[in-house]
Scaffold this motif. Structure first.
Motif: not given
Length: 194
Positions: A127-128, A150, A170, A172-174
């Motif tokens: 994830k980002g 980010y 976000h 979905e990217d956490t």
């Protein structure tokens, strides 16, 4: 991967009534506990990833302590602009990092072990973004990690708004790192006089 561990230590402590970062917890100034933990994380992870520690502050005592430990100090001349000012100042000095972890200085019970476990799990997640959460409530908190994609959004924050605004955009990217011990997520906002 290179991760910058950025300690935010420039707040005004309005609710506390004095500079809470200098308030003794277990015989040490509160900021020193967080600083020591980030240094421990850096040491413990040095075989796996490259970590650098930075401190964003406006306080001379904190600046001197950080410099004594060879830590990059970034001065925040306008802490009245809110936590976003510290995030942006810290990030601007660490734009070369692949990711930045932001830790607040008023969570004296957050452990180095938890931070290390969070970083390791985050790296495996793909994830980002990452943040901690109390397992029983799902309430998210600090520390938080953001990767380069980010950085632009973080640099656009204004006022007393932190990274949670970016996280909410976000989901979905956490990556959420669950913490069992609620005390680790507590921030000290009023002096404990008991």
């Amino acid at each position: 991967m290179r991760i910058s561990l950025i300690m935010l230590a420039a707040g005004n402590s309005r609710r506390f009534g004095s500079n809470k970062l200098l308030f003794p917890v277990d015989g040490k100034p509160m900021y020193q506990i967080t600083l020591n933990r980030l240094l421990q994380v850096k040491t413990d992870l040095e075989q796996e990833i490259t970590c650098a520690v930075s401190v964003v502050t406006r306080y001379e005592e904190i600046r001197k302590a950080a410099l004594k430990n060879g830590i990059q100090v970034i001065l925040n001349p306008h802490p009245e602009k809110g936590i976003s000012s510290s995030i942006k100042i810290g990030l601007q000095e660490n734009l070369d990092a692949d990711a930045c972890l932001f830790a607040v200085s008023d969570q004296p019970w957050m452990t180095a072990r938890t931070i290390e476990a969070m970083i390791r799990a985050f790296l495996l997640s793909g994830k980002g973004i990452a943040c901690v959460s109390l397992n029983t409530t799902g309430k998210t908190g600090n520390p938080c990690i953001f990767t380069k994609p980010y950085y632009t959004e973080l640099l656009e924050l204004e006022g007393d708004t932190g990274g949670k605004k970016v996280i909410k955009r976000h989901p979905e990217d956490t990556f959420i790192f669950a913490v069992e011990d609620a005390k680790q997520l507590e921030d000290l906002d009023v002096p404990d006089m008991e």
